[in-house]
Write an enzyme that holds these catalytic residues in place. Structure first.
Site, short mmCIF file in Angstrom:
data_model
loop_
_atom_site.label_atom_id
_atom_site.label_comp_id
_atom_site.label_asym_id
_atom_site.label_seq_id
_atom_site.Cartn_x
_atom_site.Cartn_y
_atom_site.Cartn_z
CE LYS A 1 1.64 -17.95 -7.42
NZ LYS A 1 2.89 -18.42 -7.99
NE ARG B 1 13.12 -16.07 -16.16
CZ ARG B 1 12.23 -15.56 -15.33
NH1 ARG B 1 12.48 -14.40 -14.76
NH2 ARG B 1 11.10 -16.19 -15.08
CD GLU C 1 2.73 -21.63 -5.88
OE1 GLU C 1 2.62 -21.52 -7.11
OE2 GLU C 1 3.76 -21.30 -5.26
#
Length: 223
Positions: free
Chosen positions: A222, A35, A180
């Protein structure tokens, strides 16, 4: 039942407050480097700290964010004025979370399926994270769908059992576990196939959580 039972339920309810979400700031060192690269920012510890500080000091953040997931490095970092990041978030009414899994490894003998690592020293790490101010945790299991037969029963069981074991360890140390079992969207399969696999995985997941004596009121899902 965990001695943290009441606190776990309170934390889970606070994170799930209506109208608020969770800030995912748990990028690994490698991911955050990707990033930074397009904006020519060097991937150093200080730059990572400064970036996270920018996020956590956003005015009014607590009006929309109930929890923030951190990478381990970030949990132990401080703002410019010496305030630990968990305390900085707490001032805005935001609960600190921590990513605790150590990534996926191949599940050999399957169609490129994987299983998540990180159980071995998890209890010790969870105690340290709680002491540092974390109150919830995240662990991601990855379930793949393919024309070759994935997900295999082996993949489902390996992942849901790891997630359940992780959840039990977290609760024993005061952390609300985000469970998750992610069924990947990748592939050419239909939405009906995705729904069938998701139902199968979630059924297996909650069976495993029950078997591991996890208190559901002190968890978050999740899918």
């Amino acid at each position: 039942m965990s001695k943290f039972a009441a606190e776990l339920i309170e934390t889970a309810n606070a994170i799930a407050a209506p109208g608020k979400g969770i800030l995912a700031s748990d990028e690994s060192t490698g991911t955050i480097g990707k990033r930074f690269a397009p904006i020519s920012v060097e991937n150093t510890e200080e730059n990572r700290r400064t970036y996270r500080q920018l996020l956590y000091t956003t005015e009014g953040l607590g009006e929309y964010v109930s929890g923030a997931i951190m990478f381990e490095e970030t949990l132990f970092q401080k703002a410019d004025d010496g305030t630990p990041f968990p305390e900085l978030l707490k001032k805005q009414g935001i609960i600190t979370g921590i990513k605790v899994d150590k990534g996926v490894k191949p599940l050999f003998g399957t169609d490129d399926e994987t299983v998540t690592q990180g159980i071995d020293d998890l209890e010790k790490r969870c105690a340290q994270y709680y002491e540092a101010g974390a109150r919830f945790a995240k662990w991601r299991g990855v379930i793949k769908i393919s024309d070759a037969g994935a997900p295999s029963e082996l993949s489902i069981q390996e992942n849901v059992q790891r997630l359940a074991r992780y959840a039990a360890i977290c609760q024993a140390n005061g952390l609300v576990p985000i469970v998750e079992p992610e069924v990947l969207m990748d592939g050419k399969h239909s939405i009906e196939r995705a729904a069938e696999v998701t139902e199968r995985v979630l059924a297996a997941q909650y069976k495993a959580l029950s078997d591991h004596h996890v208190m559901l009121e002190g968890t978050l899902l999740k899918p």
